[in-house]
Design an enzyme around this catalytic site. Structure first.
Site, short mmCIF file in Angstrom:
data_model
loop_
_atom_site.label_atom_id
_atom_site.label_comp_id
_atom_site.label_asym_id
_atom_site.label_seq_id
_atom_site.Cartn_x
_atom_site.Cartn_y
_atom_site.Cartn_z
N LYS A 216 -12.47 -20.04 -3.65
CA LYS A 216 -11.36 -20.14 -4.45
C LYS A 216 -9.85 -19.63 -3.69
O LYS A 216 -9.89 -18.43 -3.59
CB LYS A 216 -11.46 -19.16 -5.59
CG LYS A 216 -10.46 -19.72 -6.78
CD LYS A 216 -9.74 -18.47 -7.89
CE LYS A 216 -8.93 -17.72 -7.40
NZ LYS A 216 -7.58 -18.41 -6.93
N THR A 271 -5.09 -4.53 -3.41
CA THR A 271 -5.87 -3.07 -3.89
C THR A 271 -6.16 -3.33 -5.20
O THR A 271 -7.17 -3.02 -5.68
CB THR A 271 -5.47 -1.99 -3.37
OG1 THR A 271 -5.23 -2.11 -1.82
CG2 THR A 271 -6.00 -0.75 -3.57
N CYS A 325 -1.02 -8.11 5.63
CA CYS A 325 -1.50 -6.77 5.37
C CYS A 325 -1.54 -5.57 6.32
O CYS A 325 -1.47 -4.76 6.00
CB CYS A 325 -2.98 -7.05 4.82
SG CYS A 325 -3.88 -7.87 6.18
P1 NAD Z 1 -4.00 -10.91 -5.20
O1 NAD Z 1 -4.74 -9.77 -5.21
O2 NAD Z 1 -3.07 -11.17 -6.18
O3 NAD Z 1 -4.90 -12.41 -5.28
C1 NAD Z 1 -5.59 -12.66 -4.07
C2 NAD Z 1 -6.77 -13.70 -4.87
O4 NAD Z 1 -7.60 -13.03 -5.74
C3 NAD Z 1 -6.13 -14.80 -5.38
O5 NAD Z 1 -7.04 -15.90 -4.92
C4 NAD Z 1 -6.20 -14.80 -6.71
O6 NAD Z 1 -6.14 -15.82 -7.56
C5 NAD Z 1 -7.59 -13.88 -7.04
N1 NAD Z 1 -7.48 -13.05 -8.30
C6 NAD Z 1 -6.58 -12.43 -8.93
N2 NAD Z 1 -7.09 -11.94 -9.88
C7 NAD Z 1 -8.36 -11.88 -9.95
C8 NAD Z 1 -9.61 -11.39 -10.63
N3 NAD Z 1 -9.19 -10.56 -11.61
N4 NAD Z 1 -10.59 -11.89 -10.37
C9 NAD Z 1 -11.11 -12.67 -9.08
N5 NAD Z 1 -9.93 -13.09 -8.28
C10 NAD Z 1 -8.72 -13.05 -8.75
O7 NAD Z 1 -3.49 -10.99 -3.72
P2 NAD Z 1 -2.29 -11.76 -3.07
O8 NAD Z 1 -1.04 -11.41 -3.70
O9 NAD Z 1 -2.68 -13.09 -3.10
O10 NAD Z 1 -2.33 -11.42 -1.57
C11 NAD Z 1 -1.64 -10.20 -1.33
C12 NAD Z 1 -2.41 -9.15 -0.88
O11 NAD Z 1 -3.45 -9.46 -0.09
C13 NAD Z 1 -1.84 -7.87 -0.27
O12 NAD Z 1 -2.03 -6.84 -1.02
C14 NAD Z 1 -2.16 -7.94 1.02
O13 NAD Z 1 -2.26 -6.90 1.88
C15 NAD Z 1 -3.62 -8.41 0.91
N6 NAD Z 1 -4.34 -8.89 2.26
C16 NAD Z 1 -5.21 -8.21 2.76
C17 NAD Z 1 -5.88 -8.64 3.95
C18 NAD Z 1 -6.87 -7.89 4.88
O14 NAD Z 1 -7.63 -8.34 5.55
N7 NAD Z 1 -6.97 -6.58 4.54
C19 NAD Z 1 -5.56 -9.77 4.45
C20 NAD Z 1 -4.50 -10.56 3.91
C21 NAD Z 1 -3.84 -10.14 2.65
#
Ligand code: NAD
Length: 527
Positions: A216, A271, A325
């Protein structure tokens, strides 16, 4: 002017420096034409799902808009997966996974290698899709991102016939085998910041270890994953092994996390959402990998090569408009060189081209959405109200449409300030000076995150001390953002649980089975 689809990835001569007003964005009609040219067939106004090796027009008829952040308008509507779609994907994945795991590892490798080749063949289209829906510049998406995605598949292709178990020396007359088995179906949930490479990093290790995948992508950047699934199928991946279900996190995402036949969840994102997924998988006792947020401390000692360190900081913190990130957004600089170093960063930022990410000269495009732009601006406004001053960068005119944010350098920021603690995920850095090695390490470690630490110094001893004492999963010494699919990637503290990439990723996608065999006549201990 449009760069033209055929010229993507080639650099035009460098634009004059940023004093020139940003050129207007390529109009929406042309962007939609570029989008249509990426698809293998005409989707009309709705991008479908990919289930069981075929395009699938959603069963419930619901769609969500996919917005181009450069112009702030809808590019295309995207089908949202229903519960029935998820069930169809699970059943297809179950059927396909059994035969996939029973196949010779070398046959799996051959297909994964072909996927890598096909990714390179479709570099322009994959790069274009990521640029259109995420705003990441084409100079990065169609080149470095595509190459990284291909190499991720190649690295994991090299592991499929090396998945060895073990023989444990147990009591005489008995043999104990340690065997690895796939999880079955891996549910992969990805963010919007690096759509293609994040998807590749989830799909390749899962397939290499004999699993099927239900992916997804993020709502904001759903497009390249669809093309990647078609590419994988074209490369010979059997139907059902990779399914792409678009939809919102709380509905489609959580339905994947909760599904009883999905054995493992691998998540990259914030997070806050990671904590929720961790809670659900904890309750269900389901295996999970969480790659979460970060707040990288970028430490510059006075003895460093300051010019190279400034190049590294600008790339680290402002690449992808700061939406990384591991962005080096917390500059910790030795007090004696702080003024000189900040001036070097400002010079570089003043020269950077910000504008339409389809222009090959553009280094910084818009941020992902109006909502995200407002969140970044709110962080900056709160910092300003608390008395934090900005370095005055040269004024520039940003495009009127689209979700652009000017870069900022925030000066003399206390390590405890909210802006130095929260992940802002925008084109900004905080500057904090330090007077000793002890202080630099203490400040670098004083956040809830632990994804990456960067250190620039010419002292071997100092660099090694930081690398030992920094509480983060990645340490970069005199480099920035070095990555390789063979090198494990993961965070300490609230930056995550588990690892991606490297041979370490293999175990995260497999179950271990302990098999006992008795050679002589078994005697009951009660006999
Ligand atoms: P997000 O957590 O809002 O969303 C990430 C994904 O999770 C999306 O596909 C979203 O639809 C899904 N999601 C949201 N709520 C959910 C739920 N309740 N259950 C299941 N899935 C759900 O993050 P974002 O805004 O898309 O991305 C930015 C974040 O990602 C930043 O915090 C960044 O640091 C992190 N990130 C981390 C890494 C790493 O490798 N550590 C890499 C890239 C991005």
């Amino acid at each position: 002017m449009s760069p033209g689809f055929n010229q993507l990835g080639k650099d035009k001569p460098e634009m004059p420096k940023s004093m020139k007003p940003a050129s207007p964005a390529i109009p929406l009609t042309l962007r939609k034409e570029h989008l249509s040219a990426c698809w293998p067939e005409d989707f009309g106004s709705v991008a479908p799902l990919w289930i069981n090796g075929a395009w699938h027009v959603h069963s419930a008829g619901t769609t969500m808009p996919c917005v181009d952040p450069t112009v702030g308008e809808t590019l295309i509507d995207v089908a949202v997966a229903s519960t029935e779609d998820l069930q169809a994907a699970v059943e297809a994945a179950q059927r396909a996974q059994v035969a996939w795991w029973q196949s010779d590892g070398q046959d799996r490798a051959r297909i994964l290698h072909r996927i890598a080749d096909e990714i390179r063949l479709h570099a322009k289209a994959l790069g274009m899709l990521d640029t259109l829906d995420s705003g990441r510049p084409i100079r990065d998406t169609a080149t470095r991102d595509v190459e990284r995605a291909a190499r991720i598949f190649e690295f994991f292709a090299g592991t499929t016939d090396r998945l060895r178990g073990a023989v444990v020396p147990v009591q005489p007359g008995r043999t104990n085998l340690v065997e690895y088995e796939p999880m079955g179906i891996v549910g992969a949930i990805t963010p919007w910041n690096y759509p293609l490479t994040n998807a590749a990093g989830k799909i390749a290790p899962a397939l290499a270890t004999g699993n099927a995948v239900i992916l997804k992508p993020a709502e904001e950047s759903p497009l390249s994953a669809l093309l990647l699934a078609w590419i994988a199928h074209r490369a010979g991946l059997p139907a059902g092994l990779l399914n792409v279900l678009n939809g919102s996190g709380p509905s489609t995402g959580e339905a994947i996390v909760y599904h009883p036949d999905i054995g493992k969840i691998t998540f990259t994102g914030s997070t806050a959402v990671g904590r929720r997924i961790g809670a659900i998988t904890g309750e269900l006792l389901k295996s999970v990998t969480l790659e979460l947020g970060g707040k990288t401390g970028f430490i510059v000692f006075a003895d460093a090569d300051l010019d190279r360190a400034a190049d590294a900081l600008v790339f680290s913190a402002f690449n992808n408009a700061g939406q990384t990130c591991t962005a080096g957004s917390r500059l910790l600089v030795e007090a004696s060189v702080a003024g000189e170093f900040v001036a070097k960063i400002a010079d570089r930022l003043n020269d950077i081209v910000i504008g339409d990410p389809l222009e090959p000269a553009t280094r910084i495009g818009p941020v992902i959405s109006a909502r995200h732009r407002d969140m970044v601006l709110a962080h900056l406004a709160a910092a300003s109200s608390s008395g934090i001053k900005r370095f005055e960068l040269r004024p520039r005119s940003l495009p009127k449409a689209g979700f652009y944010i000017e870069p900022s350098i925030l000066l003399d920021v206390s390590p405890a300030a909210a802006i130095a603690q929260e992940e802002v995920f925008g084109p900004m850095i905080t500057v904090t000076s330090f007077a000793s090695d002890d202080e630099a390490i203490a400040i670098a470690n004083a956040t809830r995150y632990g994804l990456a630490t960067t250190v620039w110094t010419n002292s071997f001893q100092r660099a090694r001390r930081v690398s030992r004492e920094a509480r983060s999963g990645l340490i970069w010494i005199n480099t920035a953002h070095s990555l390789h699919p063979g090198s494990p990637y993961g965070g300490y503290k609230q930056s995550g649980v588990g690892l991606e990439m490297g041979l370490e990723a293999i175990q995260q996608h497999m179950k271990i089975k302990s098999v006992w065999m008795q050679e002589n006549a078994w005697r009951s201990p009660w006999a």
